[in-house]
Scaffold this motif. Structure first.
Motif, mmCIF file in Angstrom:
data_model
loop_
_atom_site.group_PDB
_atom_site.id
_atom_site.type_symbol
_atom_site.label_atom_id
_atom_site.label_comp_id
_atom_site.label_asym_id
_atom_site.label_seq_id
_atom_site.Cartn_x
_atom_site.Cartn_y
_atom_site.Cartn_z
ATOM 1 N N PHE A 7 34.774 52.705 108.851
ATOM 2 C CA PHE A 7 34.410 53.519 110.017
ATOM 3 C C PHE A 7 34.620 52.736 111.324
ATOM 4 C CE2 PHE A 7 30.882 54.834 112.880
ATOM 5 C CZ PHE A 7 31.215 56.167 113.048
ATOM 6 N N GLN A 8 34.295 51.455 111.263
ATOM 7 C CA GLN A 8 34.439 50.634 112.474
ATOM 8 C C GLN A 8 35.872 50.169 112.681
ATOM 9 O OE1 GLN A 8 31.396 47.462 111.950
ATOM 10 N NE2 GLN A 8 30.975 47.990 114.073
ATOM 11 N N THR A 9 36.593 49.910 111.607
ATOM 12 C CA THR A 9 37.892 49.271 111.788
ATOM 13 C C THR A 9 39.096 50.226 111.767
ATOM 14 O OG1 THR A 9 37.820 48.745 109.455
ATOM 15 C CG2 THR A 9 37.280 46.963 110.948
ATOM 16 N N TRP A 10 39.025 51.300 110.967
ATOM 17 C CA TRP A 10 40.211 52.151 110.811
ATOM 18 C C TRP A 10 40.709 52.722 112.143
ATOM 19 C CZ3 TRP A 10 42.311 56.994 111.310
ATOM 20 C CH2 TRP A 10 43.426 57.277 110.536
ATOM 21 N N PRO A 11 39.864 53.468 112.867
ATOM 22 C CA PRO A 11 40.384 54.042 114.122
ATOM 23 C C PRO A 11 40.665 52.970 115.174
ATOM 24 C CG PRO A 11 38.044 54.557 113.844
ATOM 25 C CD PRO A 11 38.475 53.847 112.613
ATOM 26 N N TYR A 12 39.897 51.885 115.119
ATOM 27 C CA TYR A 12 40.086 50.803 116.083
ATOM 28 C C TYR A 12 41.469 50.167 115.908
ATOM 29 C CZ TYR A 12 39.330 46.333 118.391
ATOM 30 O OH TYR A 12 39.447 45.236 119.197
ATOM 31 N N GLU A 13 41.814 49.858 114.661
ATOM 32 C CA GLU A 13 43.118 49.252 114.380
ATOM 33 C C GLU A 13 44.241 50.233 114.708
ATOM 34 O OE1 GLU A 13 43.661 46.185 113.852
ATOM 35 O OE2 GLU A 13 41.553 45.624 113.588
ATOM 36 N N GLN A 14 43.978 51.499 114.467
ATOM 37 C CA GLN A 14 44.962 52.547 114.790
ATOM 38 C C GLN A 14 45.261 52.534 116.295
ATOM 39 O OE1 GLN A 14 45.775 54.742 112.243
ATOM 40 N NE2 GLN A 14 47.093 56.124 113.394
ATOM 41 N N THR A 15 44.204 52.436 117.099
ATOM 42 C CA THR A 15 44.382 52.404 118.558
ATOM 43 C C THR A 15 45.185 51.171 118.947
ATOM 44 O OG1 THR A 15 42.239 53.443 118.794
ATOM 45 C CG2 THR A 15 43.141 52.446 120.772
ATOM 46 N N LYS A 16 44.855 50.037 118.341
ATOM 47 C CA LYS A 16 45.566 48.805 118.680
ATOM 48 C C LYS A 16 47.046 48.928 118.337
ATOM 49 C CE LYS A 16 43.955 44.631 117.933
ATOM 50 N NZ LYS A 16 43.274 43.516 117.263
ATOM 51 N N SER A 17 47.315 49.496 117.158
ATOM 52 C CA SER A 17 48.733 49.561 116.795
ATOM 53 C C SER A 17 49.454 50.597 117.657
ATOM 54 C CB SER A 17 48.921 49.774 115.289
ATOM 55 O OG SER A 17 48.656 51.083 114.954
ATOM 56 N N ASN A 18 48.753 51.664 118.077
ATOM 57 C CA ASN A 18 49.389 52.622 118.998
ATOM 58 C C ASN A 18 49.721 51.942 120.320
ATOM 59 O OD1 ASN A 18 49.196 54.621 117.145
ATOM 60 N ND2 ASN A 18 47.425 55.640 118.063
ATOM 61 N N MET A 19 48.806 51.075 120.763
ATOM 62 C CA MET A 19 49.043 50.362 122.026
ATOM 63 C C MET A 19 50.249 49.435 121.891
ATOM 64 S SD MET A 19 45.199 49.360 123.207
ATOM 65 C CE MET A 19 45.625 48.492 124.717
ATOM 66 N N ALA A 20 50.309 48.732 120.769
ATOM 67 C CA ALA A 20 51.409 47.795 120.560
ATOM 68 C C ALA A 20 52.735 48.547 120.509
ATOM 69 C CB ALA A 20 51.191 47.022 119.268
ATOM 70 N N ARG A 21 52.726 49.713 119.835
ATOM 71 C CA ARG A 21 53.947 50.513 119.734
ATOM 72 C C ARG A 21 54.394 50.995 121.109
ATOM 73 N NH1 ARG A 21 53.428 55.281 116.270
ATOM 74 N NH2 ARG A 21 51.468 54.357 115.675
ATOM 75 N N SER A 22 53.387 51.345 121.899
ATOM 76 C CA SER A 22 53.667 51.849 123.224
ATOM 77 C C SER A 22 54.305 50.763 124.087
ATOM 78 C CB SER A 22 52.343 52.296 123.783
ATOM 79 O OG SER A 22 52.428 52.764 124.988
ATOM 80 N N LEU A 23 53.860 49.531 123.868
ATOM 81 C CA LEU A 23 54.400 48.391 124.618
ATOM 82 C C LEU A 23 55.858 48.166 124.231
ATOM 83 C CD1 LEU A 23 52.831 46.605 126.582
ATOM 84 C CD2 LEU A 23 52.705 44.887 124.779
ATOM 85 N N LEU A 24 56.103 48.263 122.914
ATOM 86 C CA LEU A 24 57.471 48.102 122.431
ATOM 87 C C LEU A 24 58.361 49.184 123.019
ATOM 88 C CD1 LEU A 24 56.977 47.242 118.657
ATOM 89 C CD2 LEU A 24 57.840 45.752 120.453
ATOM 90 N N CYS A 25 57.766 50.377 123.097
ATOM 91 C CA CYS A 25 58.495 51.517 123.618
ATOM 92 C C CYS A 25 58.904 51.241 125.065
ATOM 93 C CB CYS A 25 57.602 52.743 123.532
ATOM 94 S SG CYS A 25 58.215 54.136 124.412
ATOM 95 N N PHE A 26 57.964 50.667 125.821
ATOM 96 C CA PHE A 26 58.188 50.348 127.222
ATOM 97 C C PHE A 26 59.360 49.355 127.353
ATOM 98 C CE2 PHE A 26 57.015 48.098 131.181
ATOM 99 C CZ PHE A 26 57.046 49.196 132.018
#
Ligand code: HEM
Length: 556
Positions: A263-282
């Motif tokens: 509950f604490q880690t799943w959505p949190y890690e998801q957000t982090k990886s979305n951020m990282a992907r977004s950076l790569l996208c940039f």
């Protein structure tokens, strides 16, 4: 076996507290200075007095009974509002007046801000994950700070688009099937929180994150059972032989721990990886974008600084604390037996709103008139209109006053012995502020059981007017534990009510018996399900539901 152990431990607890009171500094006198209340039985104290149904009503009645009796003995009136009794071997103090709540829970909050300890919550890891149950101390302060920075007034505008999206969904769902109003309000709440907290879009109550929250909240409801205050299930798991359920208990505890971790880690890690992907996208390397959220905002704040595991843990927990408050919404759908204890505040308030609109058509019409005259009929009301719609704002405050979702807020725990107006309050007392009693005091709110938004615009006296802000805060708790999501929750409810009223009429359903203003018991109280019709107000109103919710750029 379980029951007998519970009974003996209850008795042991009661004896402990009685002896403690008898032997503490001023000896026997202490027994006489405890606040007035229903007379305790020998040994078991007031264990049979604790009201099973809507305890806030009984506490209010006691305030009257003991008040009358004791006014003869004491000349200070507010003494009468403070009652104490023993339950589960522990002193329980109910504060029924604004003065007592202000004097103790607010002005002395340094010693009145702890929480009762639930051993099983601790074992499973909730006490370090859930700010609401955390003991008062350094960790709680640090986590509250993280939470407050995410939901501070200046940050709220960043969540406006999430509010708009979630409300538009509710309106569309009502258009399709108004009879499922409870589900629509719940989905609204779940969507909103997951979007705001993690930037993840959820469009169904079957989403993995909603199910996960549902399971965790179900676990919390089990673990805060008062029996866990006196039994130590971890210990029992160790000492009980397998055939008596010892092994099963230990396995359950491991499962609860695992659930919370996910509950604490799943959505949190998801957000982090979305951020990282977004950076790569940039950088032109990959496509994909993350949506700004409470979590991404906090992570960005720490960006560039040395990675600190402690800070990261705080962000993860702060986000989970927001999520956990909303996760509770979905419980009703999946675990009907836990309905009473776990339906959560905002959707409960939305249900109350719908009921009030049904029972008070003249209020509904007045609010709609205000919206039509300020906003017109060719667009939906939005946050920019709020200051010009005072009646809708008053309606929101009246929903929370008429029936606050948490009539007794959450219990506070007194850290050290205290004295108040001649009474002795021992350390370890559970202290409950009965906000319901104050919000239904006829000397403050005439005809308190009537739904009258005007009372917030034209208070009945200068004295009430001066304290109106204080009264409006009461549904959100007290002192240092005051709900940190208050302003956010009010935004959510305001937009929901304003846009709902712009589009729909709530009408009686003649095929069913008329609805009554009846509410459930339990710490989170909501309207008992009722029937109504919800119809679009006009052809223009139907067209409004075809528009997109008018999203703007998020500004973090
Ligand atoms: C109508 C909606 C809401 C109501 C009526 C409400 C009411 C409350 C109450 C009565 C408390 C206990 C205060 C006390 O112990 O004195 C509380 C605590 C809390 N609420 Fe809310 N709440 C609402 C919505 C929210 C939302 C939307 C969030 C998160 C975004 C939230 C987050 C919290 C947290 C984290 C705590 C624990 C605070 C602590 O123990 O330090 N609440 N709320």
């Amino acid at each position: 076996m379980y029951i007998w152990t519970a009974v003996s431990l209850t008795l042991a607890g009661t004896i402990f507290w009685t002896l403690r009171l008898l032997t503490c500094k001023r000896g026997r006198d202490r027994m006489y200075d405890k606040p007035p209340g229903p007379p305790p039985l020998p040994i078991v104290g007031n264990v049979f007095d604790f009201p099973r149904q809507r305890p806030w009503e009984t506490f209010s009645k006691w305030a009257q009974d003991y008040g009358k009796l004791l006014s003869f003995l004491a000349s200070i009136n507010d003494l009468l509002e403070l009652q104490g009794m023993f339950i589960f071997g522990r002193p329980l103090v109910i504060l029924n007046s604004l003065e007592a709540i202000t004097d103790l829970l607010i002005d002395r909050s340094a010693i009145y801000s702890d929480r009762p300890y639930f051993p099983l919550l601790d074992i499973v890891g909730h006490l370090e994950a859930n700010v609401g149950f955390m003991p008062y101390g350094k960790e709680w302060t640090a986590l509250r700070k993280v939470f407050a920075s995410g939901f501070s007034k200046s940050n709220l505008v960043a969540y406006y688009d999430s509010h708009r999206r979630a409300v538009m969904n509710v309106l569309k769902n009502f258009r399709q099937d108004p009879s499922r109003y409870e589900d629509h309000f719940k989905l609204h709440a779940v969507q909103l929180v997951i979007d705001v907290t993690y930037g993840i879009q959820v469009d169904s109550i079957d989403h993995h994150l909603v199910n996960l929250a549902t399971r965790v909240i179900g676990t919390v409801a089990t673990l805060v059972n008062p029996l866990t205050l006196i039994l130590d299930p971890k210990f029992l798991g160790k000492i009980l032989p397998r055939w008596m359920g010892g092994g099963m208990l230990s396995r359950r505890i491991d499962k609860w721990k695992q659930e919370l971790h996910e509950f604490q880690t799943w959505p949190y890690e998801q957000t982090k990886s979305n951020m990282a992907r977004s950076l790569l996208c940039f950088c032109g390397q990959e496509s994909g974008a993350h949506k700004p959220s409470f979590t991404s905002h906090l992570l960005q704040e720490f960006e560039g600084k040395a990675a600190d595991a402690e800070e990261e843990k705080m962000i993860r927990q702060g986000a989970a604390a927001a999520y956990i408050r909303y996760g509770e919404y979905s419980l009703r759908i999946v675990k009907p037996h836990l309905v009473d204890s776990v339906i959560v505040q905002t959707s409960a308030a939305a249900n109350t709103f719908l009921l009030a609109m049904l029972l008070y058509p003249e209020v509904q019409q007045r609010a709609q008139k205000e919206i039509d005259s300020v906003v017109g009929v060719d667009r939906l009301p939005d946050f920019k209109d709020r200051q010009y719609l005072p009646y809708v704002d008053a309606l929101l405050q009246e929903v929370l006053r008429w029936h606050s979702p948490t009539p007794l807020a959450m219990p506070h725990l007194l850290r050290q012995d205290d004295h108040y107006r001649g009474f002795h309050l021992p350390a370890g007392s559970i202290v409950i502020g009965n906000a319901w009693n104050i919000l239904h005091d006829p000397s403050v709110f005439s005809d308190p059981f009537e739904f009258q938004p005007e009372r917030h615009l034209y208070p009945q006296s200068q004295e009430v007017a001066e304290k109106m802000e204080v009264f409006d805060r009461l549904p959100f708790g007290f002192g240092r534990r005051l709900c940190p999501g208050k302003a956010f929750a009010e935004d959510a409810l305001w937009l929901l009510f304003a846009q709902f009223l712009a589009v729909f009429n709530v009408l009686l359903d003649s095929e069913h018996p008329p609805a009554k203003a009846e509410f459930t018991s339990g710490p989170l109280s909501h309207a008992i399900p009722f029937h109504c019709k919800v119809m679009a107000r006009s052809e223009e109103a139907k067209l409004l539901l075809e528009q997109d919710p008018g999203l703007s750029e998020q500004v973090f």
